[in-house]
Write a protein that holds these residues in place. Structure first.
Motif, PDB file in Angstrom:
ATOM      1  N   LEU A 162       0.696  -1.292   0.000  1.00 15.70           N
ATOM      2  CA  LEU A 162       0.096  -0.176  -0.119  1.00 15.70           C
ATOM      3  C   LEU A 162       0.902   1.085  -0.125  1.00 15.70           C
ATOM      4  CD1 LEU A 162      -3.134  -0.587   2.500  1.00 15.70           C
ATOM      5  CD2 LEU A 162      -3.136  -0.436   0.108  1.00 15.70           C
ATOM      6  N   PHE A 163       1.976   1.227   0.864  1.00 19.59           N
ATOM      7  CA  PHE A 163       2.705   2.384   1.083  1.00 19.59           C
ATOM      8  C   PHE A 163       3.641   2.482  -0.165  1.00 19.59           C
ATOM      9  CE2 PHE A 163       0.686   1.831   4.972  1.00 19.59           C
ATOM     10  CZ  PHE A 163       0.257   2.978   5.387  1.00 19.59           C
ATOM     11  N   PHE A 221       3.322   3.985  -6.707  1.00 23.34           N
ATOM     12  CA  PHE A 221       2.459   3.724  -7.805  1.00 23.34           C
ATOM     13  C   PHE A 221       1.334   2.707  -7.269  1.00 23.34           C
ATOM     14  CE2 PHE A 221       5.900   5.629 -10.142  1.00 23.34           C
ATOM     15  CZ  PHE A 221       5.458   6.645 -10.701  1.00 23.34           C
ATOM     16  N   SER A 222       1.410   2.218  -6.185  1.00 27.59           N
ATOM     17  CA  SER A 222       0.523   1.257  -5.557  1.00 27.59           C
ATOM     18  C   SER A 222      -0.904   1.903  -5.613  1.00 27.59           C
ATOM     19  CB  SER A 222       0.668   0.755  -4.246  1.00 27.59           C
ATOM     20  OG  SER A 222      -0.101  -0.146  -3.776  1.00 27.59           O
ATOM     21  N   GLN A 223      -1.809   1.117  -6.437  1.00 22.54           N
ATOM     22  CA  GLN A 223      -3.372   1.563  -6.683  1.00 22.54           C
ATOM     23  C   GLN A 223      -4.291   0.416  -6.286  1.00 22.54           C
ATOM     24  OE1 GLN A 223      -3.204   2.109 -10.984  1.00 22.54           O
ATOM     25  NE2 GLN A 223      -3.104   4.607 -10.744  1.00 22.54           N
ATOM     26  N   GLY A 224      -4.870   0.670  -5.189  1.00 22.77           N
ATOM     27  CA  GLY A 224      -5.952  -0.063  -4.830  1.00 22.77           C
ATOM     28  C   GLY A 224      -5.372  -1.281  -4.227  1.00 22.77           C
ATOM     29  N   THR A 225      -6.191  -2.420  -4.364  1.00 19.41           N
ATOM     30  CA  THR A 225      -5.679  -3.711  -3.982  1.00 19.41           C
ATOM     31  C   THR A 225      -5.990  -4.765  -5.268  1.00 19.41           C
ATOM     32  OG1 THR A 225      -7.979  -4.295  -3.255  1.00 19.41           O
ATOM     33  CG2 THR A 225      -6.695  -3.291  -1.754  1.00 19.41           C
ATOM     34  N   ALA A 226      -5.786  -6.125  -4.805  1.00 16.71           N
ATOM     35  CA  ALA A 226      -6.160  -7.173  -5.914  1.00 16.71           C
ATOM     36  C   ALA A 226      -7.685  -7.164  -6.149  1.00 16.71           C
ATOM     37  CB  ALA A 226      -5.574  -8.324  -5.440  1.00 16.71           C
ATOM     38  N   ARG A 227      -8.345  -6.579  -5.232  1.00 16.31           N
ATOM     39  CA  ARG A 227      -9.964  -6.707  -5.435  1.00 16.31           C
ATOM     40  C   ARG A 227     -10.532  -5.633  -6.125  1.00 16.31           C
ATOM     41  NH1 ARG A 227     -12.601  -7.696   0.299  1.00 16.31           N
ATOM     42  NH2 ARG A 227     -14.529  -7.894  -1.139  1.00 16.31           N
ATOM     43  N   LYS A 228      -9.865  -4.535  -6.070  1.00 19.85           N
ATOM     44  CA  LYS A 228     -10.297  -3.186  -6.601  1.00 19.85           C
ATOM     45  C   LYS A 228      -9.050  -2.278  -6.673  1.00 19.85           C
ATOM     46  CE  LYS A 228     -13.555   0.810  -5.905  1.00 19.85           C
ATOM     47  NZ  LYS A 228     -14.575   1.343  -5.125  1.00 19.85           N
ATOM     48  N   ARG A 229      -9.109  -1.814  -8.055  1.00 23.33           N
ATOM     49  CA  ARG A 229      -7.875  -0.822  -8.416  1.00 23.33           C
ATOM     50  C   ARG A 229      -8.737   0.477  -8.494  1.00 23.33           C
ATOM     51  NH1 ARG A 229      -3.214  -2.157 -10.261  1.00 23.33           N
ATOM     52  NH2 ARG A 229      -2.944  -0.329 -11.559  1.00 23.33           N
ATOM     53  N   THR A 255      -8.335   4.627  -9.483  1.00 22.32           N
ATOM     54  CA  THR A 255      -7.928   5.404 -10.879  1.00 22.32           C
ATOM     55  C   THR A 255      -7.050   6.564 -10.376  1.00 22.32           C
ATOM     56  OG1 THR A 255      -9.940   6.972 -10.324  1.00 22.32           O
ATOM     57  CG2 THR A 255     -10.137   5.039 -11.595  1.00 22.32           C
ATOM     58  N   GLY A 256      -6.357   6.802  -9.071  1.00 21.65           N
ATOM     59  CA  GLY A 256      -5.583   7.783  -8.897  1.00 21.65           C
ATOM     60  C   GLY A 256      -4.187   7.431  -9.262  1.00 21.65           C
ATOM     61  N   THR A 257      -2.993   8.255  -8.715  1.00 18.85           N
ATOM     62  CA  THR A 257      -1.573   7.921  -9.509  1.00 18.85           C
ATOM     63  C   THR A 257      -1.017   6.983  -8.862  1.00 18.85           C
ATOM     64  OG1 THR A 257      -1.095   9.525  -7.535  1.00 18.85           O
ATOM     65  CG2 THR A 257      -1.576  10.556  -9.529  1.00 18.85           C
ATOM     66  N   GLY A 258      -1.655   6.625  -7.438  1.00 15.55           N
ATOM     67  CA  GLY A 258      -0.777   5.710  -6.679  1.00 15.55           C
ATOM     68  C   GLY A 258       0.309   6.321  -5.858  1.00 15.55           C
ATOM     69  N   LEU A 259       0.388   7.440  -5.644  1.00 19.40           N
ATOM     70  CA  LEU A 259       1.443   8.363  -4.897  1.00 19.40           C
ATOM     71  C   LEU A 259       1.181   8.850  -3.628  1.00 19.40           C
ATOM     72  CD1 LEU A 259       2.978  10.232  -8.061  1.00 19.40           C
ATOM     73  CD2 LEU A 259       3.987   8.227  -7.021  1.00 19.40           C
ATOM     74  N   GLY A 260      -0.259   8.950  -3.164  1.00 15.78           N
ATOM     75  CA  GLY A 260      -0.906   9.416  -2.295  1.00 15.78           C
ATOM     76  C   GLY A 260      -0.131   8.727  -0.797  1.00 15.78           C
ATOM     77  N   LEU A 261      -0.283   7.433  -0.605  1.00 15.55           N
ATOM     78  CA  LEU A 261       0.007   6.925   0.589  1.00 15.55           C
ATOM     79  C   LEU A 261       1.720   6.653   0.498  1.00 15.55           C
ATOM     80  CD1 LEU A 261      -2.495   3.997   0.827  1.00 15.55           C
ATOM     81  CD2 LEU A 261      -2.256   5.891   2.366  1.00 15.55           C
ATOM     82  N   TYR A 262       2.151   6.717  -0.546  1.00 18.87           N
ATOM     83  CA  TYR A 262       3.508   6.518  -0.727  1.00 18.87           C
ATOM     84  C   TYR A 262       4.378   7.962  -0.099  1.00 18.87           C
ATOM     85  CZ  TYR A 262       8.344   6.700  -2.935  1.00 18.87           C
ATOM     86  OH  TYR A 262       9.767   6.904  -3.061  1.00 18.87           O
ATOM     87  N   LEU A 263       3.690   9.086  -0.714  1.00 18.94           N
ATOM     88  CA  LEU A 263       4.180  10.223  -0.269  1.00 18.94           C
ATOM     89  C   LEU A 263       3.881  10.597   1.247  1.00 18.94           C
ATOM     90  CD1 LEU A 263       3.156  12.796  -3.132  1.00 18.94           C
ATOM     91  CD2 LEU A 263       5.692  12.579  -2.293  1.00 18.94           C
ATOM     92  N   SER A 264       2.836  10.070   1.640  1.00 20.46           N
ATOM     93  CA  SER A 264       2.579  10.092   3.226  1.00 20.46           C
ATOM     94  C   SER A 264       3.439   9.465   3.871  1.00 20.46           C
ATOM     95  CB  SER A 264       0.941   9.495   3.282  1.00 20.46           C
ATOM     96  OG  SER A 264       0.040  10.323   2.810  1.00 20.46           O
ATOM     97  N   ARG A 265       3.777   8.247   3.528  1.00 23.34           N
ATOM     98  CA  ARG A 265       4.912   7.521   4.244  1.00 23.34           C
ATOM     99  C   ARG A 265       6.344   8.185   4.021  1.00 23.34           C
ATOM    100  NH1 ARG A 265       7.685   2.530   1.583  1.00 23.34           N
ATOM    101  NH2 ARG A 265       9.204   4.049   1.019  1.00 23.34           N
TER     102      ARG A 265
END
Length: 533
Positions: free
Chosen positions: A466-467, A470-478, A480-490
């Motif tokens: 998750l962190f 470019f990680s987007q959502g999960t295996a169950r649901k992707r 449409t964002g950049t996948g950078l929000g949680l990475y930047l938060s970390r």
């Protein structure tokens, strides 16, 4: 080398077609492409390859299973595993367990791919030649026993042959561009080649007085604290592992003082009369590769920075139109211009996120710490996001376990980014009618912030990713964002020497929490800038 036999296995015909075109351009002719790994295994039972390239995720048999089967048939052949970003950890695990040569992330760079292919073929040929020489030596030993009556003559003949073989092998080792070292079970260096001397700036005699842990370190952390460890423990080589690749390592050249980035491949070598294993390591200087990566990142940063000006101009122009600067607009015109405005703002958000990622990773972003009342900041974020909660009919609550004048010492803008991102994710991923609770508290000088929702939850297998970037959502649901929000938060939280984590259960919800240690200050102090020290 262009006549080498290469086998490519990927269930996507588009990928194998791309390889076919690439190999044709590069002049390779003996290429065999398969979209089914089982068919590839049958082919390989009767045909010896020089290199094997396999996809990771395939039906019927995945890449690890396929390469494990092939490894039994051809243990010396170089094998390359194609992976997606999310499968990077599995690829590294495969290198350790199966003994693969390389893993390459999709999408790949054609130049880097061809370099790895050429090096892999060369490695296969070298190992095959070494194996052939070993076999020849075994045959020579039997012949010596069979012709013992003419021992002197046979020994003389074989000595000449062995001398030639040793000269060739010594030539390969001495003129190899990569450093080659041999260490014993305690990590003590026993033998090196000239390339190792050039890398370290030390003579062979000086190197043979040291341990491997004294000349190499990883992640800017010396390994000297582990001097008493066994070599096998340091390298992670177990009974089932014949080879391991150490990445992100550095060697300090004692003459120039330069910290040279290297990749080190270690393999176990055993002798019948030797009580303990020894290890042979190949040290490759990856300075050029690292510099190329840096130039690529600088290019991306420059490009995204230069995109901000025209985007801001377009956004401002669209706002003027919507505010009636060129006259009254009808409803269709407003809808069209609003859509354009939203798209440009989304693109600007992506550009800003990419710039933030670059700044954090390049170390160019300096935290601007101030002392400020944390409750005011949390309430500001809550007020900005409340309309979105009302629009989705979500119960959105915030509670505090701190005094109204409690202040913390941190970068206000960056902490606001983290709070807004965590709350925004909860609002986006919670179903209509759901409930979101925000808690901010001060405890023993620490500040703790958590966001709890009763959404769908996150599978445990997806939490470690998750962190990541470019990680987007999960295996169950992707997403449409950049996948950078949680990475930047970390990145932001860890830059404050803090910690961020998530607890989640399927169909029950998730709780995202971050902790900043020793940041709570005297609540009577007004907001002011402080030293970053």
């Amino acid at each position: 080398m262009n006549n080498s036999r290469i086998v490519v296995v990927d269930d996507e015909k588009m990928v194998t077609s791309a390889f076919k075109t690439l190999f044709k351009v590069e002049g390779y002719s003996d290429i065999h492409l398969f979209n089914n790994p089982l068919e590839a295994v049958e082919y390989l039972r009767n045909n010896t390859p020089d290199l094997i390239i396999s996809d990771f995720i395939m039906p019927e048999m995945n890449g690890l299973q396929f390469l494990t089967e092939v490894k039994k048939l051809y243990p010396e052949v170089s094998m390359i595993l194609l992976t997606g970003y999310a499968d990077k950890e599995n690829a590294i695990k495969a290198i350790n367990e199966i003994g693969l040569y390389k893993y390459i992330e999709k999408p790949w760079d054609n130049d880097d791919l061809m370099v790895n292919i050429k090096n892999g073929i060369e490695r296969s040929h070298l190992l095959a030649n070494l194996r052939k020489k070993i076999s020849e030596l075994e045959i020579a030993k039997k012949q010596l026993q069979e012709y013992s009556n003419n021992l002197e003559k046979i020994v003389e003949e074989r000595t000449i042959e062995l001398s030639e073989a040793n000269k060739k092998l010594s030539g390969i080792i001495n003129y190899c561009a990569d450093g080659i070292i041999i260490v014993n079970g305690d990590g003590k260096i026993e033998q090196v080649n000239p390339a190792s001397e050039n890398l370290t700036g030390l003579s062979a005699s000086a190197l043979c007085k040291k341990k491997f842990q004294e000349i190499a370190y990883s992640n800017v952390k010396e390994l000297n604290s582990s001097k008493n460890n066994k070599s096998g423990e340091i390298f992670g080589l177990g009974e089932d592992n014949s080879e391991i690749l150490l990445r992100d390592y550095f060697i300090v050249n004692s003459l120039s003082g330069k910290h040279i980035p290297v990749e080190i491949s270690f393999a176990t070598i055993s002798a019948e009369n030797c009580k303990s294993d020894k290890f042979v390591g190949v040290i490759r200087d990856v300075s050029i590769q690292k510099e190329t990566e840096r130039l690529r990142d600088d290019f991306i940063a420059t490009l995204t920075h230069d995109m901000r000006t025209p985007l801001l101009a377009a956004i401002q122009t669209l706002k003027f139109f919507l505010e009636g600067a060129i006259g009254e607009l009808d409803e269709k015109q407003k809808v069209l211009l609003s859509t354009m405005l939203q798209s440009n703002e989304d693109l600007l958000g992506l550009v800003n996120a990419l710039l933030e990622v670059y700044r954090f990773e390049s170390g160019k972003l300096t935290l601007c710490k101030t002392v400020f009342p944390i409750k005011d900041l949390v309430e500001q974020c809550y007020s900005e996001l409340l309309p979105l909660a009302k629009k989705k009919n979500l119960k959105f609550e915030v509670s505090f376990e701190l005094d109204d004048d409690t202040c913390i010492c941190a970068d206000r803008a960056e902490i606001k980014r983290v709070i807004t991102n965590l709350c925004g994710n909860a609002l986006n991923y919670t179903n209509k009618g759901g409930e979101i609770k925000v808690l901010a508290k001060a405890q023993n000088g620490d500040f703790i912030f958590s966001v709890t929702d009763n959404g769908n939850g996150i599978p445990q297998a997806d939490i470690p990713n998750l962190f990541k970037r470019f990680s987007q959502g999960t295996a169950r649901k992707r997403s449409t964002g950049t996948g950078l929000g949680l990475y930047l938060s970390r990145q932001i939280v860890e830059a404050h020497n803090g910690k961020i984590w998530v607890d989640s259960k399927i169909d029950k919800g998730s709780e995202f929490t971050f902790l900043l240690t020793d940041v709570v200050t005297d609540g009577k102090i007004k907001e002011r800038q402080v030293s970053n020290g």
